[in-house]
Design an enzyme around this catalytic site. Sequence first.
Site, PDB file in Angstrom:
ATOM      1  N   SER A 141       0.860  -1.172   0.000  1.00 50.89           N
ATOM      2  CA  SER A 141       0.000   0.000   0.000  1.00 50.89           C
ATOM      3  C   SER A 141       0.897   1.222   0.000  1.00 50.89           C
ATOM      4  CB  SER A 141      -0.875   0.012   1.261  1.00 50.89           C
ATOM      5  OG  SER A 141      -1.500   1.257   1.459  1.00 50.89           O
ATOM      6  N   TYR A 154      -2.536  -1.229  10.297  1.00 48.00           N
ATOM      7  CA  TYR A 154      -2.395  -1.223   8.839  1.00 48.00           C
ATOM      8  C   TYR A 154      -1.094  -0.535   8.433  1.00 48.00           C
ATOM      9  CZ  TYR A 154      -3.848  -0.997   3.941  1.00 48.00           C
ATOM     10  OH  TYR A 154      -3.927  -1.141   2.575  1.00 48.00           O
TER      11      TYR A 154
END
Length: 264
Positions: A141, A154
């Site tokens: 990401s 995350y």
Amino acid sequence: MHPLIEGRGVVVTGAGRGIGRALAVRMAAEGARVVVNDLDADTARAVAGEVGGTALPGDVATAEGVRALVDGATDALGRIDVFFANAGIDGAVGPDSLQTPDDAWDKIVDVNVLAHVRAARELVPRWLGDGRGGRFVVTASAAGLLTMIGSAPYAVTKHAAVGFAEWLSVTYGARGVDVHAICPQGVRTQMLEDAGPLQDLLSRDSALEPEQVADAAVAAIGEGRFLVLPHPEVAAYYAARATDTDRWLAGMRRLQQKVDQATS
């Protein structure tokens, strides 16, 4: 047909929907023979049917699940040439993710980090052993290059995913193992839809369709680029973070304040 993909045996984890499904569809379109993995057996079978591939549902968050997938895919394909370690979860619990309990941290580390490690542990010795190498693609990401407003688990695990991919490339890249890290910002998936007030932030440079991420991955494979940046502006953010970290952090704090105001 892409010359580095056509005829290859390809595995995509987390391929029942979103980016994983788009990768599986694109790999099949480029002439690959595809194994579709997902925790959701129904979606794995549906995508496998769509691409003319093989469904091998299972949990790649465990060492046993990864081993079963690699062994099963090897049986189905003859050889795994390309492995897309795509499965991932958000993992934030409650409005203050600093308070995410240890068991939730354990789960997201298993899925977002150790699943990659366990897959490489199975695959790399095989690729080195037959001298034909392989390709390992991590879906990380932009949070792995920058950070993530709101979700500590995350942000931390995506940094770790990029870090592992870098290490893998440094250690085995000269021995025939090609490595790529996909680092998008907002993508129109269920994860983005579930992001609540963070949707606008994650989409500030426009949310992409999963198919655009797959396009970027194929382009990076063809060019031999490690970083796959479906949002090209992430490269400038990444450079700014490295060259003037304090200024970059100040800007991120301002974004955090906007999120705090929106959610208060």
